[in-house]
Scaffold this motif. Structure first.
Motif, PDB file in Angstrom:
ATOM      1  N   VAL A 185      18.362   4.256  -3.535  1.00 38.59           N
ATOM      2  CA  VAL A 185      18.503   3.588  -2.233  1.00 38.59           C
ATOM      3  C   VAL A 185      17.195   3.667  -1.462  1.00 38.59           C
ATOM      4  O   VAL A 185      16.707   2.667  -0.920  1.00 38.59           O
ATOM      5  CB  VAL A 185      19.663   4.224  -1.422  1.00 38.59           C
ATOM      6  CG1 VAL A 185      19.715   3.641  -0.022  1.00 38.59           C
ATOM      7  CG2 VAL A 185      20.980   4.014  -2.143  1.00 38.59           C
ATOM      8  N   ASP A 186      16.610   4.881  -1.413  1.00 36.93           N
ATOM      9  CA  ASP A 186      15.332   5.029  -0.712  1.00 36.93           C
ATOM     10  C   ASP A 186      14.266   4.137  -1.332  1.00 36.93           C
ATOM     11  O   ASP A 186      13.454   3.528  -0.623  1.00 36.93           O
ATOM     12  CB  ASP A 186      14.859   6.488  -0.755  1.00 36.93           C
ATOM     13  CG  ASP A 186      15.584   7.347   0.264  1.00 36.93           C
ATOM     14  OD1 ASP A 186      16.236   6.761   1.142  1.00 36.93           O
ATOM     15  OD2 ASP A 186      15.512   8.583   0.175  1.00 36.93           O
ATOM     16  N   MET A 187      14.257   4.095  -2.622  1.00 35.58           N
ATOM     17  CA  MET A 187      13.248   3.273  -3.302  1.00 35.58           C
ATOM     18  C   MET A 187      13.419   1.799  -2.959  1.00 35.58           C
ATOM     19  O   MET A 187      12.444   1.058  -2.794  1.00 35.58           O
ATOM     20  CB  MET A 187      13.346   3.462  -4.818  1.00 35.58           C
ATOM     21  CG  MET A 187      12.838   4.824  -5.271  1.00 35.58           C
ATOM     22  SD  MET A 187      13.258   5.163  -6.971  1.00 35.58           S
ATOM     23  CE  MET A 187      12.200   4.017  -7.823  1.00 35.58           C
ATOM     24  N   LEU A 188      14.679   1.384  -2.821  1.00 37.69           N
ATOM     25  CA  LEU A 188      14.930  -0.021  -2.461  1.00 37.69           C
ATOM     26  C   LEU A 188      14.539  -0.300  -1.015  1.00 37.69           C
ATOM     27  O   LEU A 188      13.969  -1.344  -0.697  1.00 37.69           O
ATOM     28  CB  LEU A 188      16.410  -0.363  -2.666  1.00 37.69           C
ATOM     29  CG  LEU A 188      16.835  -0.676  -4.100  1.00 37.69           C
ATOM     30  CD1 LEU A 188      18.348  -0.754  -4.197  1.00 37.69           C
ATOM     31  CD2 LEU A 188      16.221  -2.005  -4.569  1.00 37.69           C
ATOM     32  N   LEU A 189      14.870   0.664  -0.147  1.00 41.96           N
ATOM     33  CA  LEU A 189      14.630   0.432   1.285  1.00 41.96           C
ATOM     34  C   LEU A 189      13.156   0.585   1.661  1.00 41.96           C
ATOM     35  O   LEU A 189      12.700  -0.042   2.614  1.00 41.96           O
ATOM     36  CB  LEU A 189      15.473   1.395   2.122  1.00 41.96           C
ATOM     37  CG  LEU A 189      16.982   1.144   2.094  1.00 41.96           C
ATOM     38  CD1 LEU A 189      17.713   2.202   2.906  1.00 41.96           C
ATOM     39  CD2 LEU A 189      17.316  -0.245   2.631  1.00 41.96           C
ATOM     40  N   TYR A 190      12.443   1.420   0.952  1.00 45.55           N
ATOM     41  CA  TYR A 190      11.039   1.657   1.292  1.00 45.55           C
ATOM     42  C   TYR A 190      10.169   1.354   0.081  1.00 45.55           C
ATOM     43  O   TYR A 190       9.699   2.262  -0.621  1.00 45.55           O
ATOM     44  CB  TYR A 190      10.843   3.110   1.766  1.00 45.55           C
ATOM     45  CG  TYR A 190      11.733   3.461   2.917  1.00 45.55           C
ATOM     46  CD1 TYR A 190      11.473   2.973   4.192  1.00 45.55           C
ATOM     47  CD2 TYR A 190      12.867   4.241   2.734  1.00 45.55           C
ATOM     48  CE1 TYR A 190      12.304   3.264   5.251  1.00 45.55           C
ATOM     49  CE2 TYR A 190      13.714   4.536   3.790  1.00 45.55           C
ATOM     50  CZ  TYR A 190      13.426   4.046   5.043  1.00 45.55           C
ATOM     51  OH  TYR A 190      14.257   4.333   6.093  1.00 45.55           O
ATOM     52  N   PRO A 191       9.936   0.075  -0.167  1.00 50.30           N
ATOM     53  CA  PRO A 191       9.257  -0.294  -1.403  1.00 50.30           C
ATOM     54  C   PRO A 191       7.735  -0.208  -1.323  1.00 50.30           C
ATOM     55  O   PRO A 191       7.055  -0.498  -2.302  1.00 50.30           O
ATOM     56  CB  PRO A 191       9.688  -1.743  -1.590  1.00 50.30           C
ATOM     57  CG  PRO A 191       9.884  -2.263  -0.201  1.00 50.30           C
ATOM     58  CD  PRO A 191      10.338  -1.111   0.628  1.00 50.30           C
ATOM     59  N   GLY A 192       7.220   0.197  -0.180  1.00 52.78           N
ATOM     60  CA  GLY A 192       5.771   0.100   0.017  1.00 52.78           C
ATOM     61  C   GLY A 192       4.944   1.101  -0.766  1.00 52.78           C
ATOM     62  O   GLY A 192       3.778   0.868  -1.039  1.00 52.78           O
ATOM     63  N   GLU A 193       5.540   2.223  -1.097  1.00 55.89           N
ATOM     64  CA  GLU A 193       4.768   3.245  -1.801  1.00 55.89           C
ATOM     65  C   GLU A 193       5.616   3.864  -2.908  1.00 55.89           C
ATOM     66  O   GLU A 193       6.853   3.837  -2.855  1.00 55.89           O
ATOM     67  CB  GLU A 193       4.328   4.346  -0.816  1.00 55.89           C
ATOM     68  CG  GLU A 193       3.233   3.885   0.114  1.00 55.89           C
ATOM     69  CD  GLU A 193       2.857   4.928   1.138  1.00 55.89           C
ATOM     70  OE1 GLU A 193       1.862   5.624   0.939  1.00 55.89           O
ATOM     71  OE2 GLU A 193       3.574   5.045   2.149  1.00 55.89           O
ATOM     72  N   ILE A 194       4.927   4.430  -3.880  1.00 55.11           N
ATOM     73  CA  ILE A 194       5.629   5.097  -4.983  1.00 55.11           C
ATOM     74  C   ILE A 194       6.383   6.296  -4.419  1.00 55.11           C
ATOM     75  O   ILE A 194       5.838   7.045  -3.598  1.00 55.11           O
ATOM     76  CB  ILE A 194       4.605   5.552  -6.052  1.00 55.11           C
ATOM     77  CG1 ILE A 194       3.932   4.310  -6.646  1.00 55.11           C
ATOM     78  CG2 ILE A 194       5.267   6.376  -7.150  1.00 55.11           C
ATOM     79  CD1 ILE A 194       2.675   4.621  -7.424  1.00 55.11           C
ATOM     80  N   PRO A 195       7.625   6.477  -4.796  1.00 53.82           N
ATOM     81  CA  PRO A 195       8.397   7.576  -4.203  1.00 53.82           C
ATOM     82  C   PRO A 195       7.863   8.956  -4.585  1.00 53.82           C
ATOM     83  O   PRO A 195       7.193   9.123  -5.609  1.00 53.82           O
ATOM     84  CB  PRO A 195       9.804   7.368  -4.767  1.00 53.82           C
ATOM     85  CG  PRO A 195       9.641   6.483  -5.945  1.00 53.82           C
ATOM     86  CD  PRO A 195       8.424   5.662  -5.717  1.00 53.82           C
ATOM     87  N   ILE A 196       8.200   9.907  -3.732  1.00 53.67           N
ATOM     88  CA  ILE A 196       7.814  11.303  -3.987  1.00 53.67           C
ATOM     89  C   ILE A 196       8.786  11.883  -5.024  1.00 53.67           C
ATOM     90  O   ILE A 196       9.983  11.580  -5.001  1.00 53.67           O
ATOM     91  CB  ILE A 196       7.890  12.106  -2.668  1.00 53.67           C
ATOM     92  CG1 ILE A 196       6.903  11.530  -1.640  1.00 53.67           C
ATOM     93  CG2 ILE A 196       7.617  13.585  -2.904  1.00 53.67           C
ATOM     94  CD1 ILE A 196       7.089  12.060  -0.233  1.00 53.67           C
ATOM     95  N   ALA A 197       8.272  12.737  -5.891  1.00 53.86           N
ATOM     96  CA  ALA A 197       9.123  13.336  -6.933  1.00 53.86           C
ATOM     97  C   ALA A 197      10.292  14.089  -6.295  1.00 53.86           C
ATOM     98  O   ALA A 197      10.139  14.722  -5.244  1.00 53.86           O
ATOM     99  CB  ALA A 197       8.286  14.284  -7.783  1.00 53.86           C
ATOM    100  N   ALA A 198      11.438  14.008  -6.931  1.00 56.88           N
ATOM    101  CA  ALA A 198      12.672  14.560  -6.355  1.00 56.88           C
ATOM    102  C   ALA A 198      12.594  16.071  -6.156  1.00 56.88           C
ATOM    103  O   ALA A 198      13.208  16.611  -5.239  1.00 56.88           O
ATOM    104  CB  ALA A 198      13.848  14.210  -7.257  1.00 56.88           C
TER     105      ALA A 198
END
Lengths: 681, 280
Positions: B219-232
């Motif tokens: 969900v976060d990845m979909l909502l905030y597509p501007g940067e590569i997500p931080i590792a879980a």
């Protein structure tokens, strides 16, 4: 040509006050309604023909101090201008107060014509002190839905200054004008091409500006603080909560303020996260975070106050100052200024002009008198914190100058600086070794005022290269400055000498108000900084003095006041008492105070007496940081005039300046104006 | 698997939107918004035509139209009027049922369009001289001392003006950072032996500006597509930068970009329905 009876009521056709403006704008779904570009005023006249007049209105610029700065080589640009044209004293109004003198500059009239004779006037019906620059007007039509009252038509602030502004004559001729921050121009006049309102512009919550102070220190005591609110807050786990106070919600039926004086005000909650280890804090408000170190002011923070969900919001801007994090958390917040981008009150003309400036250089102080002198006077902020605020104000004002100066092509460019006035009021004692409170001031700032004059010299240096035969530069001030070390309680003196009587039973009160005066036995009373009114039959609601007796009374009062001596210093506190007929003429004369008390340098009317109070002492030490002043006899605090062209008139007066500017553009002196051109003998 | 797919999708869509708005980059953002509205409107219309039962929709719309005419013709017959209104109401519900599936189908592409538009039109880059607050949300109380005090490192062109202010309640640390020169910078939060970077954009009128770099949930990845997500499993859960709102104006009126986008989609969809032969 307008007659002297013309009345400027620039707010009369405006949308009304905060509640309705906010409601209507938002109901229309448009914050941008205020930002709609409006056509420039153009009247098909001949235009400026390439001519330019630049006026720097440096409020309170003192001619003696400037002379000393020039002689010391610290004001080379002023010196150059003086050599180029003229430098001298500028006669001013009585009283020598900014709203009075600048109104004369605007209209070319004396106070008897434009009607502004002080900051404070009085309501002849109630004798209550009232603000002299503008007043709110109730809406013409309100839609009542139970406790909800929606203003539909009319209302809003009305400017009380009479007479046409001189720049409107330029507009008639198709000459563009930019008028920035001139006093008594709220609601902002719509006859200039571009204008920003000045002194008199309120904040969102109160006409004079209400700061907020949040402290965890229960031993800090401000029992009689004015001009702000003090809130005692708790900190738990380094988190504190507070509420920012906004405007009174005028859309709803007011509730009783008996238990909570702020119950009708809109509020915005915020949280403070304190980090004592790092001596810093974070403030979270409406989704915004602000991080401050101790002693820092924040940038402007936009805050929305809700009058009515979805449909009614007003926007304000504030700066936070983190005073302390340990052992106590102390946070000061400036008065909530009207947001220039989403204006809840008319502060720029056109409204889109304010938004344009804010977009280019950031939000800016819209409150007429930006520096928070009350917070300084009451010790909420100290000398250093005041100076930091003053520096922010000056930096912002200079950015505004640069922004507009780069765009100026022809016509009138009027630019006002308040720092030369407000900082002289507040930091005089730091500079003046003879001031009785000098030793109690922070002497690190003893040189601040002179440094400020140097900053003004740099400002002059920016304009000087533009001066030529077709470009006139005028630098003027409305008055000078002198020390204010001792205060004269005029109403106490009137009471002690049998001119003012109190109602039975109130004599024991340490301080009384106008409500405590027995009008059936009072013949004279003071309201305002210099005004002394006769309780006149037929004018005041409870007047007892007829015209015949009034003449004898004013003569006696003048004689006695001028003969007074301060037993502690041996000085005469009152230098000269002016009869209004000596200094005023015009249709507003009958409502003016009969006498204008001109104080000796070093003395001034006590603040409480200004609003009609009496107290114990007649003369005592001025305890406030407000230590320089100019509400003295006008000849003892003249203004300053520098002109790039030689001044030929022997004793130029501020009332001559609008005539001179029009003259430079080839426009004849309008009939309403009292003065004559300073460039003609 | 899903995360990889979202990553690839974000990357592809990001490039596509960059390409779409590229011709308008020096103009007011309204033009780029209108261009996106045009494409989104046409795309929505085409999808609607493909996944809806066009014949049934046409029939029900005809019935509604006929009953509306009936109301105009027989306005003086109260009984008939009520019956016709009842039929219109029923047919409207039927129409909504027919439109339900295509609407649900359209939610997916529109969610992706909105996240990309949000990235470009909700906030603007900082300008030189402006300050922002950088907030690092951590797995544990930053003042707890377990992983050492988090530190913010910034490159030249940005200045950290305050020490990090801790908030145990929010498990956050916040710094005030001032932009000095235009550029796209990477600031780094160093905590618990890790280094996590976040982009800060300074200068320029508008463009892709990501206020939040967050975790690896889909969900976060979909909502905030501007940067590569931080590792879980990172001690840094998110890094947020406050940017000013991007003012989008229409004839001088400030309007939320979402309103412009949806209004544009509706207008363009209606304008092209004849050309594409789609009944809506």
């Amino acid at each position: 040509m307008a007659s002297g009876n013309d009345t400027t009521r620039s707010g009369a056709s405006r949308p009304p006050g905060i509640g309705r403006r906010g409601f209507v704008k938002l109901a229309a779904g448009s914050l941008g309604a205020a930002a709609m570009p409006l056509p420039l005023l153009s009247c098909g006249g001949p235009g400026a023909g390439g001519r330019k007049v630049v006026v720097l209105g440096l409020d309170g610029l003192d001619p003696n101090m400037l002379r000393a700065m020039i002689d010391a080589g610290r004001a080379p640009n002023f010196a150059k201008l003086a050599r180029m044209g003229s430098f001298g004293r500028l006669g001013t109004t009585m009283p020598a107060l900014s709203p009075v003198a600048w109104s004369s500059f605007i209209t070319g009239q004396n106070p008897g014509g434009h009607g502004i004779a002080d900051f404070i006037a009085r309501d002849p019906e109630t004798h209550d002190p009232v603000f002299s620059i503008w007043e709110p007007q109730a809406p013409d039509f309100v839609l009542d839905l139970g406790d909800l009252h929606l203003p539909i038509k009319g209302g809003g602030p009305i400017n009380l200054r009479r007479g046409r502004p001189f720049w409107s004559y330029l507009t008639d001729q198709g000459i563009p004008s930019f008028v920035s921050k001139i006093p008594t121009n709220y609601p902002v006049d719509e006859t200039a091409t571009y204008a920003i309102s000045g002194m008199g512009t309120p904040d969102l919550a109160d006409a004079y500006g209400m700061f907020a102070y949040y402290t965890t220190d229960e031993f800090e005591d401000f029992p009689e603080v004015e001009g702000g609110n003090v809130f005692y807050i708790d900190v738990q786990d380094n988190v504190a909560a507070g509420e920012l106070i906004g405007p009174v919600n005028s859309l709803w039926t007011p509730q009783s303020t008996r238990h909570d004086p702020l119950i009708n005000n809109t509020k915005v909650p915020f949280k403070i996260y304190r980090d004592p280890a790092r001596d810093a804090a974070r403030i979270d408000i409406q989704g915004q975070s602000i991080v401050l170190r101790r002693g820092e002011y924040s940038d402007w923070v936009r805050v929305q106050f809700t009058l009515m969900p979805v449909l009614g919001e007003v926007s304000g801007i504030v700066r936070f100052l983190l005073k302390e994090t340990r052992p106590h958390l102390k946070l000061y917040v400036t008065p909530v200024n009207i947001d220039p981008e989403h204006q809840a009150g008319p502060v720029t003309y056109p409204a889109s002009f304010g938004a344009e400036i804010a977009r280019d250089i950031g939000a800016f102080w819209t409150k007429g008198l930006p520096a928070d002198t009350k917070a300084f006077d009451y010790g909420i902020i100290n000398d250093e914190e005041y100076v930091k605020q003053a520096e922010l104000i000056l930096r912002e004002r200079m950015a505004l100058f640069d922004h507009q100066w780069a765009r100026f092509k022809e016509g009138l460019f009027y630019f006002y600086v308040s720092s030369t006035d407000q900082d002289a009021h507040m930091l005089w004692r730091n500079m003046d070794e003879t001031h009785p409170m000098h030793d109690r001031s922070d002497l690190r700032f003893a040189g601040y005022l002179k440094d400020l004059y140097e900053e003004m010299d740099k400002l002059v240096g920016k304009v000087l290269p533009a001066v030529d035969d077709d470009t006139l530069l005028l630098i003027c001030s409305d008055h000078g400055f002198v020390s204010f070390g001792r205060q004269f309680h005029l109403n106490t003196w009137l009471r002690d000498n049998g001119y003012l009587a109190l109602k039975p039973g109130v004599e024991k009160k340490p301080e009384t108000s106008v409500r405590d005066i027995d009008w059936s036995r009072t013949v004279a009373y003071g309201i305002g900084f210099n005004g002394l009114y006769v309780n006149r039959k037929g004018r005041e609601a409870h007047g007892i003095v007829d015209d015949e007796r009034a003449g004898e009374l004013v003569a006696r009062l003048s004689r006695e006041l001028e003969g007074l001596t301060d037993p502690e210093t041996g000085q005469r506190p009152v230098a000269k008492v002016y009869r209004r007929e000596e200094v005023y003429s015009g249709e507003m004369l009958p409502g003016m105070p009969e006498l204008l008390v001109g104080y000796t340098p070093g003395y001034r009317c006590a603040s409480r007496s200004v609003i009609g109070s009496t107290g114990d002492a007649t003369i005592d030490l001025n305890p406030w940081a407000w230590s320089g002043d100019h509400s003295m006899a006008r000849d003892l605090v003249p203004g300053t005039l520098l002109s790039s062209q030689p001044v030929r008139k022997a004793k130029p007066n501020i009332v001559d300046l609008p005539v001179s500017i029009l003259d430079f553009f080839g426009i004849e002196r309008p009939g309403q104006m009292d003065g004559t051109s300073i460039f003609r003998t | 698997m899903a995360r990889t797919a979202v990553k690839i999708l974000n990357l592809g869509l990001g490039k596509l939107f960059d390409l779409l708005v590229w011709p308008f980059r020096s103009l007011d953002p309204i033009w780029a918004l209108l261009a996106i509205s045009l494409l989104a409107g046409v795309m929505a219309l085409w999808i609607f035509g493909k996944v809806s039962d066009q014949e049934r929709i046409r029939r029900v719309r005809d019935r509604i139209r006929g009953n509306v005419i009936g109301i105009r013709l027989f306005g003086d017959d109260i009984g008939l009027l009520l019956r016709l209104q009842g039929r219109i109401l029923w047919d409207t519900l039927v129409y909504m049922r027919y439109a339900l599936v295509p609407t649900l189908v359209l939610i997916v592409p529109f969610l992706l369009i909105l996240t990309q538009a949000n990235l470009r039109f909700s906030v603007r880059p900082l300008q030189p001289g402006e300050a922002t607050v950088v907030k690092a949300r951590l797995a544990e109380d930053p003042a707890g001392g377990g992983a050492g005090e988090p530190v913010l490192e910034v490159p030249e062109g940005l200045v950290v003006e305050t020490p990090g202010v801790t908030s145990a309640e929010l498990r956050e640390m916040a710094w005030r950072v001032r932009a000095e020169a235009p550029g796209t910078y990477l600031v780094t939060v160093r905590a618990g032996g890790e280094r996590v970077a976040k982009q800060i954009v300074v200068g320029g009128g508008w463009g892709a500006v990501s206020p939040l770099r967050t975790g690896e949930s889909v969900v976060d990845m979909l909502l905030y597509p501007g940067e590569i997500p931080i590792a879980a499993d990172s001690v840094v859960r998110a890094i947020e930068v406050s940017y000013p709102d991007l003012p989008v104006t229409v004839f001088g009126w400030r309007v939320h970009w979402l309103i412009i986008l949806f209004a544009g989609v509706i207008v363009f969809a209606f304008a092209f329905r004849g050309m594409l032969g789609v009944e809506i």
